[in-house]
Structure formats: structure tokens, C-alpha cells
Design a protein around this motif. Structure first.
Motif: not given
Length: 850
Positions: A719-738
Motif C-alpha cells: 500500500q505504501a508503494n502504491a501511494e507513490v503511483n497514486y500521487l504520480a497519477m493523482g495530478l492527472v486525475l485532478a486535472f481531469t476532474a477540473i
């Protein structure tokens, strides 16, 4: 002239261009942030600390090399490639004799660097400063000098750095237990040393020369040599002289000695930072590429909606003799004006965003702090160029029809949306759909994570792009299905049905970002659990041991495993590493061969584990397929520290996802890794947990766990390792939400006249808002079906390729939360602009100039 008209249009329609400006600005910020990560990976500085007083450092090469020669059409092409190894490579100690003969060399100082973690009271050891052991003879490389006490002379003596002494409240004469490559040992602190300049990223412990050699466990070898020049000798001249003298000199395992000076010394000292360059380049490139694809899709949709809202204005221009070329030029220049302003603002905002992102990666441990964040003008300028190009291309794509059709036809379409199918758009959408299906099919046969991850997100974007092109047709199909229920639920629903049917293109522009948001979010959230759950399931099924010994520190010492072994019990030490076969990287482990089948079952499908020795290897089915191996085949590879080996395959097993692709004998791997301590120890015994814990009481930090508890710890690490990927793609998702909010707000805000006419026709304010809610929920339902279908297809293909089973790990509660968040965004982005539009008196709006 067109530029002047474009400037006037932008000034006059600021509100109309606001949505496009916001989308482009967010895209530029995202591209700039990803660009700074990519540049940090390519050019980031790794400053030296340990070798600060050493102008020239000689070390072993940390790469595996491969040269290929191709003969084609009478020409010879030679290609040379290199890939980093996972562990530290070592040099022969007698190389110092050759170095001392080089002109300009005043002194050659051998360096030993090895694991040495102080077991001080809680909070005394700084986790951000990993501890390393050295021989006191090499203290001059920094230099460290004694501030109090004496140098270590006996095997039990120890000198510590001043920062550790202050945090642990240690003074000369105190005792300190250190866990190194051997069993933990208590040393007497004889002195405290301080560096000549600040050392921020490591803790230094100095031992006597004999003890340091014992702990380094590489007899006759050294980590590096520090070469000090004679007075008046320039460092660059000395480097050339040393390089010339060492030409052809090789380490015991065939690695050419390397000479470093200046900024080149940092990567020699901080191997993790040097390896992180590749990771950051890969991460920044993947984020940047995905961001760019998403940005193109979002920006094209935003401009298409903007052009659609101006259809009447552009039709009138066509009617007063504006040529198609002039319309395209006008829209293109407007896009460049908006793109320049948005790109500049976004590029400037992306710089602090990239710095924050790098800081988060450092805090999560994905990137070491020793790799310094690098910023130049290239990422902002690249983002600005991409924004300008994207805006211009989006405007050209969006203006194709209005510029191509006849003026009378344009005026007719300005009042009523075109109902005839656009065959070019449909064919392009079907082509993208076919491309997405091909990518999903390819994904189902990819069996390595580096190969499958980019294809996974590319497939989502391509399929979402097909939805964008086929959107009007999909909306009409959805209305055909939902039309009956909507007609029975009141006037608001009937109005919504009429709008969905009559303005399918407008509704399709809203469906696309919502589909992308749901599809991409589900893929990001569930792709890592799909792989992690399958790996843990294989590990659970393959561990036969009664107990698992783990450690909070660097690992379980070999002496602890020896204490646990009895005549009737089986103890299997497991140490992990990474090896290279050619240039390809494979996860590997070393296990104790004796009684292995009592504690570990990787599901052998060919051969036998009873023949596992230091000259043999067991391989996973994936590795066997990729490398064309079977029992009896020789396997030429490079161990973690660069040592070449050619073991013979004795077994092939199915559970490679849970246990790695290659399995060696424990002692072979332990000799060629920086940390030879076991990551875990598997124990098959009739003794109780308490009895085992009593046996291990002399080894601080070790814990005896049930296999289920060990599995829970592994789940937390994943889960800790996955959080890095979540952060990496989180900005893309935030952009999509915007983009979702932006598109919905644009779609609603331009309908002010429509709302006024509805009010004048007798509709109440509540009925108009109810219509908007029904439209939003209908669009959300369609986007949920499409986005979920895309995510399910992609995740299933990923699961088939990586695990061999069509079993994506989807958490129902998380999925519901994703849909609920998308629904909340849709309702809020619809209701707020709708309420603002309804504040103006209907008569005022209806009688205003168009």
C-alpha cells in the motif's frame, strides 16, 4: 487583420474563453511539473559528501554493458548499451599499488563502505540519514576529525559522528550496539568526530581497520580509492593521469575501474540516487506522456464546445462573405492568444508544483533526497510550446465543419443542432475504438509490469477518445433507452429528455471528461491491488512454514537463523536482490537449500528443488518462457554486484509473481549483495512462538510472526508503494476532474437565453433546476457505464497478462466512492452556474441583443 479581429473577439468574449484558458493553464502546469521531474532524472545534481576532500575517486563500474554489431548493406553499425546493477561493485585492494605510481599522486586512501546501523534508543537514529560503517583510516576523505576522544584501535572500539552523539547523548566510554553485516555487536565509543563541512544525508561510524574489513566481508577488496594530489597538481590533470594509468585494469569480476572527479563523485557515493535517475526519468516521462494525451483530449473537447457555442456568430461571418480560410485563421489566432496567456500562467504555476511533487516523492522514499531537484527554462518553454500547439490544433479540429459548410447551411445549424450523422467523425471514432481494442488485446499478453503499465493508461485514453468522437451517437442511444422512464417522471424530466435528444453534441462534450475521469480513476486505483493481491496470494499459498521471523531493522542476522536450527526443525533464510540477464532486470532471491520443501513451495512444474546449490538456479515460468530455459539449460547472468555467473537451471516454478523470477542458494546471493541479512526467515517447527522469541532475545528488533501476520505487513508495504503511483497519477486525475467541472460550467452558462425562454413559457425556477439535475444524472449514468466498461476491460486484460487470471481486484466501496465523487462534481458544476443564470430576470435576457 485577422490578428486584430482575434484580439477584439477575445476581449469582447472573455467569459466565453475562460473555460479554454483554464483548461490550457492546467495542462501547461501539469506538463511543466512533469518536465521538471524528467529533467531532474536526466541532469539532477548528486553532490558528494563523503568524498568532499578527495578530488579524484576511483571506483568499480556500476553498469552492465552490451555491445551489438550489425552488418547491413555493406555497412557496420556498432551499438553500445549500459544498464545499472543493483548492488555496489567492488575493486581489488592491490590496485592501490598501481595508483601510487601515477605522477601527481600524493596519497591513495582505500575506502570501505558497508551497512552499520546503530541500535540506539528510539528517536536517536535519524531515519533520513542512513548509517554506514567505514575504517577510521579513510576519515580523511571527507575529512572527519576527532573533536573528543581517541581513534579506534581495537576490534571493539568505535568512533561516531557528532550528530549521532548529540541525538543519542553518547560520550567517549559509552556503549553502543551496532547491527552490521554480521551479528549485532556492542562497541565502546572511543571518540566523536565532526566533518569539515556539513554532511546531511548520512551517518558515519568508524571502526578499526581490521574490524571494518571483517564487517565489509569482501576480503582483499575495497569500495573505492580516494586519490589525493601533490601540491600544485590540478584535479583534471590528475584525473586524466589516473585514467590513463588504469586503462585496461579490471576488477575481479570483469568490471572496468572508473575515475570520477567533480560532480561525478556524487553518484559513486550515493548509488541509490544514481539508480533513482532512471526511475525518475521513467516516472516523469510516463506522467508527462499521459498528461499530454489527457490534455489534448480535454482541450479539444473544450474548444469544440466553445466553437459550438459561437456557431451563430461564425455562421453570420460566413454569411457576410468570410471565407473558410479566414474563419480558420480567426479561430487559430484566438486559440494562440488564449494559449499564450494560459501557457505562460500555467508554466509559471508548474514550477512550484514540480518542486512540491519532488518533495513528496522524497518524503515517500521513492526518490532519495541526495538527488537534487533541477529546474531550468526547458520545461516551462516546452509546456508553453505544447500549449500553443495544442490550442491551435484544437481550434483547427473544432472549426473544420463550420469553415467547410455553406453559409446558408451554417445559419440553419446555428438554430438547431445537426441531426444527420457525421460519417467522418463516426469512422474516426470507430478507428480509435478498434485501436483501443487492439491495445487491450496486447495488454492481455504482456507479462512484465514495465511493459504493461504504459499500455494500460494509453488504452484508457484511446478508448475515451473514441467515446469523444462517438459521443453524440452514444447520447442518442442512451436517450432512446432512458426516454420512456424520463417521460413518466414529471415536466423537469421531460424537458431534460428533449434537451438530451436535441442537443446530443453538447451533452457528448460533457460525457467525455466524465468518462475519462471514472475510467482513469478506477484504473489507477485498482491496477496496483490487482497485481499486489495476486502476488500475495501466491506467497500465502507457497509458504509452508509455521512461523516467519522478520526484523524492524536492516534484516535478520545469519547467527539468529543458526540459533533457531535444531535437528528436527527447518530454517530457511531468504535474501533478496536483482540480477541482470543480458540487460534485462529480474527479481531474484537466495534461499537456504536444506529442507527447503518443508518451508517453501513455489509450485514446481519441471525439475526439482533438491538440486539447488551455488552452481544452480530455479526460474519462474515467465523467465523460462522469455529466456527459453528448461531444466539442464545454462543461464548466463550478472549478479547484483556485477559478478558474472552461469548457473544451470534445475527447476521451473509457477509462483514467480509471489517469489521472484530467479531463485539461488542463499550463500551465493549473500556474498554479492550490500545487505546480506535475511529479509525473512521461514521456520518449520513444533516449538511455540514464545519459545522461538526466547531463542532470539539477543537479537534486537527481530519478531516471530504467524504467516498471516507477515502477509498483513507485506500488504501494508504494498500500500505504501502504491501511494507513490497514486500521487504520480493523482495530478492527472485532478486535472481531469477540473476539466469535468470546467466543461459542465461552460455547457450550462451559455444556456442563459434558453432558461429565460423556458421561464417565460411558464416553467418555474425549480423545474429548470430539476431539468438540469436530471440532465446531469443522465449524463453521469452514461459516463459511469462507459468509464466502468473501459476500466473493467483494461483491468481484466492487465490481470490476464500479469497474473494469468481474469480477476481484477475491485473494491466495491472504493468504486462507489469514485462514482459518488464524479456525481457530486457533475451536480455541483451544473447547479451553481444554473442558479447564477436564473438570477437574471427572464424578460431582460430574452430582450437582450444576441
Amino acid at each position: 487583420m485577422m490578428l486584430r479581429y482575434a484580439l477584439r473577439t477575445v476581449r469582447a468574449r472573455k467569459g466565453g474563453f475562460l473555460g479554454a484558458f483554464f483548461a490550457l493553464m492546467c495542462a501547461a502546469a501539469l506538463i511543466t511539473a512533469c518536465g521538471t521531474l524528467l529533467e531532474t532524472g536526466l541532469r539532477g545534481t548528486i553532490a558528494t559528501e563523503r568524498y568532499a576532500a578527495t578530488p579524484v575517486v576511483v571506483s568499480a563500474d556500476q553498469n552492465v554493458h552490451q555491445t551489438t554489431v550489425k552488418h547491413k548493406k555493406g555497412k557496420t553499425k556498432v551499438k553500445h548499451k549500459a544498464k545499472p546493477i543493483a548492488e555496489r561493485a567492488w575493486l581489488p585492494g592491490d590496485l592501490a599499488t598501481e595508483l601510487r605510481k601515477v605522477p601527481g599522486v600524493r596519497e591513495v586512501i582505500p575506502e570501505l563502505t558497508f551497512l552499520a546501523e546503530p541500535l540506539a534508543p528510539g528517536g536517536a537514529v535519524d531515519k533520513d540519514r542512513p548509517a554506514y560503517g567505514h575504517a577510521w583510516d579513510s576519515a580523511a576523505l571527507t575529512p572527519y576529525t576527532l573533536t573528543t576522544g581517541t581513534a579506534p584501535k581495537a576490534d571493539g572500539d568505535l568512533v561516531i559522528d557528532r550528530r549521532l552523539a548529540e541525538r543519542a547523548h553518547l560520550e567517549p566510554g559509552d556503549r553502543l550496539t551496532v547491527q552490521s553485516t554480521q551479528s549485532p555487536r556492542t562497541y565502546r565509543v572511543t571518540g566523536i568526530a565532526a566533518p569539515a563541512q556539513e554532511v546531511r544525508h548520512q551517518t558515519a561510524l568508524f571502526f578499526s581497520t581490521a574490524e571494518a574489513r571483517r564487517l565489509a566481508a569482501h576480503p582483499g577488496q575495497v569500495t573505492a580509492f580516494g586519490v589525493l594530489p601533490t601540491k600544485g597538481t590540478d584535479a583534471a590533470v590528475l584525473k586524466r593521469s589516473v585514467s590513463s594509468a588504469l586503462h585496461g585494469t579490471r576488477a575481479p569480476h570483469g568490471t572496468t575501474a572508473q575515475v570520477s572527479a567533480g560532480d561525478g563523485r556524487g553518484p559513486v557515493e550515493f548509488l541509490d540516487a544514481a539508480a533513482a535517475r532512471t526511475k525518475l526519468v521513467s516516472m516523469g516521462g510516463a506522467m508527462g506522456g499521459t498528461s499530454l494525451l489527457v490534455a489534448v483530449l480535454v482541450v479539444v473537447g473544450t474548444f469544440a464546445l466553445s466553437v459550438q457555442q459561437r456557431h451563430r456568430e461564425l455562421a453570420l461571418l460566413r454569411a457576410i462573405a468570410a471565407t473558410p480560410g479566414q474563419i480558420r485563421a480567426l479561430l487559430g489566432r484566438e486559440a494562440l492568444i488564449v494559449g499564450a496567456a494560459a501557457g505562460t500562467a500555467g508554466a509559471l504555476a508548474g514550477l512550484p508544483l514540480g518542486s512540491w511533487l519532488h518533495g513528496r516523492f522524497v518524503a515517500m522514499g521513492a526518490v532519495p533526497a541526495t538527488l537534487q531537484h533541477t529546474v531550468s527554462v526547458f520545461p516551462p518553454f516546452a509546456a508553453l510550446a505544447a500549449t500553443l500547439l495544442g490550442a491551435w490544433a484544437a481550434a483547427r479540429i473544432s472549426s473544420r465543419r463550420i469553415a467547410r459548410i455553406r453559409p446558408a447551411e451554417a445559419l440553419a445549424e446555428a438554430r438547431a443542432e445537426r441531426t444527420r450523422p457525421a460519417w467522418g467523425r463516426i469512422l474516426a471514432g470507430l478507428a480509435l475504438l478498434a485501436g483501443g481494442v487492439v491495445l487491450v488485446a496486447v495488454l492481455s499478453v504482456l507479462r512484465t509490469e514495465p511493459a504493461s503499465t504504459p499500455v494500460t493508461f494509453l488504452a484508457v485514453v484511446v478508448l475515451a477518445s473514441s467515446v469523444a468522437l462517438l459521443g453524440p451517437m452514444l447520447v442518442r442511444a442512451a436517450v432512446a433507452v432512458l426516454g420512456g422512464p424520463l417521460a413518466l417522471t414529471g415536466p423537469s424530466s421531460r424537458l431534460a429528455r428533449a434537451n438530451l435528444r436535441g442537443h446530443a453534441a453538447r451533452m457528448a462534450s460533457v460525457v467525455t471528461p466524465l468518462t475519462l475521469l471514472i475510467g482513469m480513476t478506477c484504473t489507477v486505483l485498482f491496477v496496483q491491488p490487482t497485481l499486489g493481491n495476486a502476488a500475495r496470494a501466491q506467497a500465502r499459498e507457497g509458504i509452508r512454514a509455521d512461523w516467519v521471523v522478520a526484523a524492524q531493522g536492516p534484516g535478520v542476522p545469519a547467527e539468529a537463523a543458526r540459533r533457531l536450527r535444531t535437528q528436527h526443525d527447518t530454517v530457511t533464510e531468504v535474501v533478496r536482490t536483482t540480477v541482470r540477464v543480458g540487460l534485462d532486470k529480474y527479481a531474484a532471491q537466495g534461499v537456504t537449500p536444506g529442507g527447503l520443501t518443508r518451508t517453501w513451495d513455489p509450485d514446481v512444474t519441471a525439475g526439482s528443488l533438491t538440486k539447488l546449490t551455488e552452481d544452480t538456479v530455479a526460474v519462474s515460468e515467465l523467465a523460462a518462457d522469455q529466456l527459453h530455459l528448461k531444466p539442464g539449460s545454462p543461464l548466463k547472468l550478472t549478479l547484483g554486484d556485477g559478478t558474472p555467473a552461469t548457473p544451470t537451471v534445475v527447476a521451473v516454478y509457477a509462483r514467480g509473481l509471489g517469489f521472484g523470477d530467479l531463485t539461488f542458494a542463499h550463500d551465493l546471493v549473500a556474498r554479492h549483495v550490500d545487505n546480506p541479512l535475511a529479509t525473512s526467515v521461514l521456520v518449520s517447527t513444533a516449538r511455540t512462538q514464545t519459545q522461538l522469541a526466547t531463542t532470539l532475545r539477543e537479537f534486537p528488533g527481530t519478531h516471530v510472526l504467524a504467516p498471516a501476520a507477515a502477509d498483513s505487513i507485506q500488504a501494508a508495504r504494498q500500500q505504501a508503494n502504491a501511494e507513490v503511483n497514486y500521487l504520480a497519477m493523482g495530478l492527472v486525475l485532478a486535472f481531469t476532474a477540473i476539466a469535468v467541472v470546467n466543461t459542465l460550467a461552460m455547457s450550462v452558462s451559455e444556456r442563459v437565453r434558453e432558461f429565460a425562454l423556458l421561464r417565460l413559457a411558464g416553467a418555474t425556477r425549480r423545474q429548470v433546476l430539476g431539468m438540469l439535475r436530471t440532465e446531469a444524472l443522465s449524463v453521469l449514468l452514461l459516463a459511469t457505464a462507459l468509464g466502468s466498461g473501459i476500466a473493467l476491460a483494461v483491468l481484466t486484460a492487465f490481470s490476464v497478462g500479469m497474473t494469468g487470471e481474469a480477476a481484477p481486484a475491485v473494491t466495491p466501496l472504493v468504486y462507489v466512492a469514485v462514482v459518488a465523487l464524479a456525481g457530486l462534481l457533475a451536480l455541483v458544476a451544473t447547479a451553481l452556474p444554473g442558479r447564477v443564470a436564473l438570477r437574471v430576470r427572464p424578460v431582460t435576457v430574452a430582450t437582450a441583443k444576441d
